[in-house]
Design a protein around this motif. Structure first.
Motif, PDB file in Angstrom:
ATOM      1  N   ASN A   1    -117.937 -65.680  45.297  1.00  0.00           N
ATOM      2  CA  ASN A   1    -117.504 -67.044  45.555  1.00  0.00           C
ATOM      3  C   ASN A   1    -118.522 -68.035  45.016  1.00  0.00           C
ATOM      4  O   ASN A   1    -119.728 -67.807  45.083  1.00  0.00           O
ATOM      5  CB  ASN A   1    -117.316 -67.268  47.062  1.00  0.00           C
ATOM      6  CG  ASN A   1    -116.146 -66.477  47.612  1.00  0.00           C
ATOM      7  OD1 ASN A   1    -115.114 -66.385  46.966  1.00  0.00           O
ATOM      8  ND2 ASN A   1    -116.320 -65.906  48.796  1.00  0.00           N
TER       9      ASN A   1
ATOM     10  N   GLN B   1    -111.907 -68.438  39.861  1.00  0.00           N
ATOM     11  CA  GLN B   1    -111.798 -67.984  41.252  1.00  0.00           C
ATOM     12  C   GLN B   1    -110.371 -68.114  41.763  1.00  0.00           C
ATOM     13  O   GLN B   1    -109.852 -67.221  42.437  1.00  0.00           O
ATOM     14  CB  GLN B   1    -112.740 -68.802  42.135  1.00  0.00           C
ATOM     15  CG  GLN B   1    -114.183 -68.332  42.093  1.00  0.00           C
ATOM     16  CD  GLN B   1    -115.037 -69.039  43.134  1.00  0.00           C
ATOM     17  OE1 GLN B   1    -114.622 -70.027  43.714  1.00  0.00           O
ATOM     18  NE2 GLN B   1    -116.220 -68.531  43.363  1.00  0.00           N
ATOM     19  N   GLU B   2    -109.738 -69.232  41.439  1.00  0.00           N
ATOM     20  CA  GLU B   2    -108.350 -69.424  41.868  1.00  0.00           C
ATOM     21  C   GLU B   2    -107.425 -68.491  41.090  1.00  0.00           C
ATOM     22  O   GLU B   2    -106.461 -67.948  41.648  1.00  0.00           O
ATOM     23  CB  GLU B   2    -107.945 -70.881  41.655  1.00  0.00           C
ATOM     24  CG  GLU B   2    -108.732 -71.861  42.521  1.00  0.00           C
ATOM     25  CD  GLU B   2    -108.399 -73.302  42.210  1.00  0.00           C
ATOM     26  OE1 GLU B   2    -107.584 -73.524  41.283  1.00  0.00           O
ATOM     27  OE2 GLU B   2    -108.942 -74.202  42.861  1.00  0.00           O
TER      28      GLU B   2
ATOM     29  N   LYS C   1    -110.708 -61.591  36.155  1.00  0.00           N
ATOM     30  CA  LYS C   1    -111.862 -60.900  36.730  1.00  0.00           C
ATOM     31  C   LYS C   1    -113.105 -61.090  35.867  1.00  0.00           C
ATOM     32  O   LYS C   1    -114.174 -61.473  36.369  1.00  0.00           O
ATOM     33  CB  LYS C   1    -111.549 -59.407  36.877  1.00  0.00           C
ATOM     34  CG  LYS C   1    -112.730 -58.603  37.413  1.00  0.00           C
ATOM     35  CD  LYS C   1    -112.351 -57.141  37.636  1.00  0.00           C
ATOM     36  CE  LYS C   1    -112.204 -56.382  36.343  1.00  0.00           C
ATOM     37  NZ  LYS C   1    -112.031 -54.929  36.565  1.00  0.00           N
TER      38      LYS C   1
ATOM     39  N   ASN D   1    -114.348 -64.716  35.700  1.00  0.00           N
ATOM     40  CA  ASN D   1    -115.072 -65.068  36.918  1.00  0.00           C
ATOM     41  C   ASN D   1    -116.505 -64.551  36.858  1.00  0.00           C
ATOM     42  O   ASN D   1    -117.457 -65.254  37.201  1.00  0.00           O
ATOM     43  CB  ASN D   1    -114.350 -64.479  38.133  1.00  0.00           C
ATOM     44  CG  ASN D   1    -114.895 -65.049  39.437  1.00  0.00           C
ATOM     45  OD1 ASN D   1    -115.350 -66.176  39.499  1.00  0.00           O
ATOM     46  ND2 ASN D   1    -114.850 -64.238  40.489  1.00  0.00           N
TER      47      ASN D   1
ATOM     48  N   HIS E   1    -119.797 -67.175  36.462  1.00  0.00           N
ATOM     49  CA  HIS E   1    -120.768 -67.096  37.554  1.00  0.00           C
ATOM     50  C   HIS E   1    -122.143 -66.722  37.019  1.00  0.00           C
ATOM     51  O   HIS E   1    -123.162 -67.305  37.420  1.00  0.00           O
ATOM     52  CB  HIS E   1    -120.309 -66.074  38.598  1.00  0.00           C
ATOM     53  CG  HIS E   1    -121.253 -65.960  39.757  1.00  0.00           C
ATOM     54  ND1 HIS E   1    -122.295 -65.058  39.784  1.00  0.00           N
ATOM     55  CD2 HIS E   1    -121.334 -66.654  40.922  1.00  0.00           C
ATOM     56  CE1 HIS E   1    -122.966 -65.198  40.907  1.00  0.00           C
ATOM     57  NE2 HIS E   1    -122.406 -66.150  41.628  1.00  0.00           N
TER      58      HIS E   1
END
Length: 445
Positions: free
Chosen positions: A245, A373-374, A425, A428, A432
């Protein structure tokens, strides 16, 4: 004795060959993690090596500028012949004869004052060394990001191959079932040909997925500077990495990036370097004071004294101070000062551009991280729903309640959902990790 030497040479070559073969085998069988790729690329990538060489050149120039404080030393020697009326170059006597003369000398000059140009040049060259150090770090960072992006693209392509192969396997089974149903007369010929067409399409997709994977392998090998004969296999990542997250403030990331990214330090030093250029240019308005020393001796044929004795008798020394005062040099100094002032303004603008570029990187990575993320949540739900729908469609197809066309539509929908999920995936993970990297943290998978 010769036989023993031959045997020793043979064993030495055999051992060396065995070691080389073992190293090559280990390299080929090695599973590369992301950390392995980054470490290896930093040590071997030619872009990083080129930046290192630029830094080496700046260090050479720095050493050179420090040496400019030292006195120079030049030696000279000349042999002359004159005939007729002339001035003897050694005795300065007026003679009418053939004269052979030899002149030997050494001159040394040391700059005592030059408008502080030497000191400012040394300081500027030291700043250039420091700037090139940051440029080396920037080159390493660029390689690290390229490795990260390529590594995740490889993982995405690798999973894409698995999905494509499973689809091909499923479609080939569907062709067999369709053939049995066609022979039983329960479906029309076009249903069977549609199943065949889908199997052919899925086979094509497998070939395309494998080709995409190999293209990413080529890109990674080039980043690592591996040869065409080298093979590479990468390590998979934990699926939990995709569930991270984003709990970071965008502006905090940006301010940290300004403090840790080397391009900002390089931009700051670029302003200082151009300010030193201005100081050097202004120094040309000032006089130059130099200390000059000479040693000399000579030989002339009009003297009866032998060569070595004349060199001893004619040996002379002198020491003096010279002052060069700039009066008018066609406005060259004025133009140099003005150019330096303009370059300072340009360097300040370049710093602003660097700040904007860093903000753009952080903003882009941050927004993409939020979006990813969404997307992964939606893609996971879509994948699960598509799987259930596809499983239900297969049951209905086997019971004869669903056409081949509808089954193929369900299969393609499930395939698209799978690809969307693995894309979300890895996006993300990518963004990050980029946000962590912009804050000065190591990239780890």
């Amino acid at each position: 004795m010769k036989i023993i030497l031959h045997i020793l040479c043979f064993f030495s070559v055999a051992v060396a060959f065995a070691q080389t073969a073992t190293e090559e085998a280990e390299n080929q069988s090695k599973i590369w993690s992301l950390e392995d790729c980054i470490t290896y690329a930093i040590e071997n990538n030619i872009t990083v090596k080129d930046a290192d060489l630029d830094k080496d050149i700046s260090e050479v120039n720095y050493d050179k500028s420090k040496s400019s404080r030292l006195p120079n030393l030049f030696g000279s020697a000349s042999q002359n012949f004159t005939n007729g009326n002339s001035i003897d170059p050694i005795t300065s006597d007026y003679v009418t004869d053939q004269v052979y003369s030899t002149n030997l000398g050494a001159t040394s000059t040391m700059t005592l004052y030059q408008g502080s140009q030497i000191s400012n040049q040394i300081k500027q060259d030291k700043l250039l060394v420091d700037q090139n150090s940051f440029l080396v770090e920037e080159a390493k960072n660029n390689i690290i990001i390229s490795i990260l992006e390529n590594y995740l693209q490889l993982l995405y392509a690798k999973e894409g191959i698995t999905i494509a192969e499973k689809n091909l396997e499923a479609s080939e089974k569907e062709v067999l079932r369709a053939k049995a149903r066609l022979d039983a007369g329960s479906i029309a010929l076009n249903d069977y040909t549609e199943a065949q067409s889908q199997a052919a399409t899925n086979k094509y997709n497998v070939i395309t997925a494998k080709n995409d994977y190999q293209q990413y392998v080529i890109d990674l090998k080039q980043l690592l500077e591996l040869g065409p004969e080298d093979t590479i296999e990468i390590e998979d990542v934990d699926d939990d990495m995709a569930l991270i997250n984003l709990e970071m403030d965008k502006m905090n990331i940006y301010y940290k990036a300004l403090n840790v990214l080397p391009e900002m330090n390089a931009s700051d030093l670029n302003i200082e370097i151009n300010e030193k250029d201005l100081d050097i240019a202004k120094g040309a308005y000032m006089p130059t004071v130099s200390l000059v020393g000479t040693l000399g001796s000579g030989y002339t044929s009009i003297s009866d004294i032998n060569f070595s004795r004349q060199l001893d008798i004619n040996f002379n020394q002198s020491v003096g101070v010279s002052v060069s005062i700039p009066i008018f040099n066609r406005n060259e100094t004025k133009a140099a000062v003005k150019t330096a002032e303009i370059n300072i303004e340009k360097a300040q603008i370049e710093k602003q551009s660097t700040e904007k570029e860093i903000y753009k990187k952080v903003e882009t990575a941050y927004q993409n991280a939020l979006s990813a993320q969404e997307q992964i949540i939606a893609a996971e739900a879509s994948q699960e729903a598509a799987l259930q729908s596809y499983n239900l469609a297969k049951i209905k197809y086997e019971l004869g309640e669903l056409s081949t066309t509808d089954l193929i539509i369900n299969q393609n929908t499930y395939t698209a959902a799978q690809l969307n999920y693995i894309q979300a995936k890895y996006l993300n993970i990518l963004y990050h990790q980029l946000l962590q990297f912009y804050q000065g943290n190591d990239i780890k998978l």
